[in-house]
Scaffold this active site. Structure first.
Site, PDB file in Angstrom:
ATOM      1  N   ALA A 166      -2.302   1.244   2.181  1.00  0.00           N
ATOM      2  CA  ALA A 166      -0.947   0.796   1.765  1.00  0.00           C
ATOM      3  C   ALA A 166       0.041   2.291   1.893  1.00  0.00           C
ATOM      4  O   ALA A 166      -0.416   3.419   1.725  1.00  0.00           O
ATOM      5  CB  ALA A 166      -1.123   0.964   0.003  1.00  0.00           C
ATOM      6  N   LYS A 191      -7.961  -4.833   0.869  1.00  0.00           N
ATOM      7  CA  LYS A 191      -6.873  -4.120   0.634  1.00  0.00           C
ATOM      8  C   LYS A 191      -7.080  -3.541  -0.765  1.00  0.00           C
ATOM      9  O   LYS A 191      -7.200  -4.060  -1.933  1.00  0.00           O
ATOM     10  CB  LYS A 191      -5.809  -4.786   0.570  1.00  0.00           C
ATOM     11  CG  LYS A 191      -4.208  -4.179   0.631  1.00  0.00           C
ATOM     12  CD  LYS A 191      -2.896  -4.552   0.936  1.00  0.00           C
ATOM     13  CE  LYS A 191      -1.842  -3.759   0.812  1.00  0.00           C
ATOM     14  NZ  LYS A 191      -1.841  -2.763   2.151  1.00  0.00           N
TER      15      LYS A 191
END
Length: 244
Positions: free
Chosen positions: A130, A49
């Site tokens: 995100a 991420k």
């Protein structure tokens, strides 16, 4: 010249880039469920991420709950800091969260920090963006821009299975195509126990207006057991029994 040949470069993993039509649409839930399925099937999986906001200070430092969920689902490969190297506290878009912290998102590191995963002998690297596909990750960098840096990645679009999702999916997919990124598939995720009446028709309506396949409908609390890993990966899942 040395008589010892250089070790071969490891094979580049299949890359799954998971994004969404918006924030809080079930993106991490679906990504973690896919991760568990892949690991159970014998795939050596990396998870990444690139940046997260809304993080909490924990023993390891500032940590994103999303990153921990991915890490746990993948069997805790490498470290949490490797999973999400750029973490910020404020629950805002990452560039703004970084500004409040007196910092900035390192745009170059968004892509560069994935390289240890790509060289680590993993079969698949699951990358979770995100926010939505057109949400900013750094100044001048949207999720879709980063997804294109990972090409040939398989772009999976997660959308909330509720009233309004038809527009959200079609708009997101058309925006991706206009920017040169072809989504590999759509996952509809039910975020409420009961949902609303549109659950019964959303998938059929979406199929009328786009050729991008719906790879599955994830029920509330139900996981992704019905998903075909070959559809997710674009090829049969590799069984890597030689790995410990």
């Amino acid at each position: 010249m040395s008589g010892n040949p250089s070790p071969p470069n490891p094979r580049r993993p299949t890359i799954l880039f998971v994004s969404g039509t918006d924030t809080d649409v079930g993106k991490t839930y679906c990504a973690a469920a896919i991760a568990r399925r892949l690991v159970h099937s014998g795939v050596r999986l990396g998870v990444y991420k690139p940046v997260a906001s809304g993080c909490r200070r924990q023993v390891e430092g500032w940590i994103a709950d999303d990153a921990r969920q991915l890490w746990d689902a993948a069997g805790k490969p490498r470290t949490l800091r490797d999973v999400c190297p750029q973490c910020f506290e404020a629950p805002l878009a990452p560039p703004e969260a970084a500004r409040i912290a007196g910092a900035e998102v390192d745009a170059d590191q968004l892509r560069a920090a994935a390289q240890p995963w790509e060289r680590g002998g993993f079969d698949v690297l699951l990358v979770e963006g995100a926010g939505g596909l057109l949400s900013p990750l750094a100044d001048g960098v949207l999720n879709i821009d980063l997804a294109r840096q990972f090409e040939p990645a398989r772009l999976l679009v997660v959308a909330p299975n509720r009233l309004g999702v038809i527009h959200q999916v079609l708009a997101t997919c058309e925006a991706a195509q206009r920017r040169g990124a072809q989504p590999a598939g759509i996952l509809l995720c039910c975020r409420e126990p009961a949902g609303d009446p549109s659950l019964q028709s959303n998938a059929d309506q979406i199929r009328r207006y786009t050729e991008i396949p719906i790879l599955g409908e994830v029920k509330y609390g139900g996981g992704v057991d019905a998903l075909d890993l070959a559809d997710i990966l674009g090829h049969p899942a590799p069984l890597t029994t030689e790995h410990p």
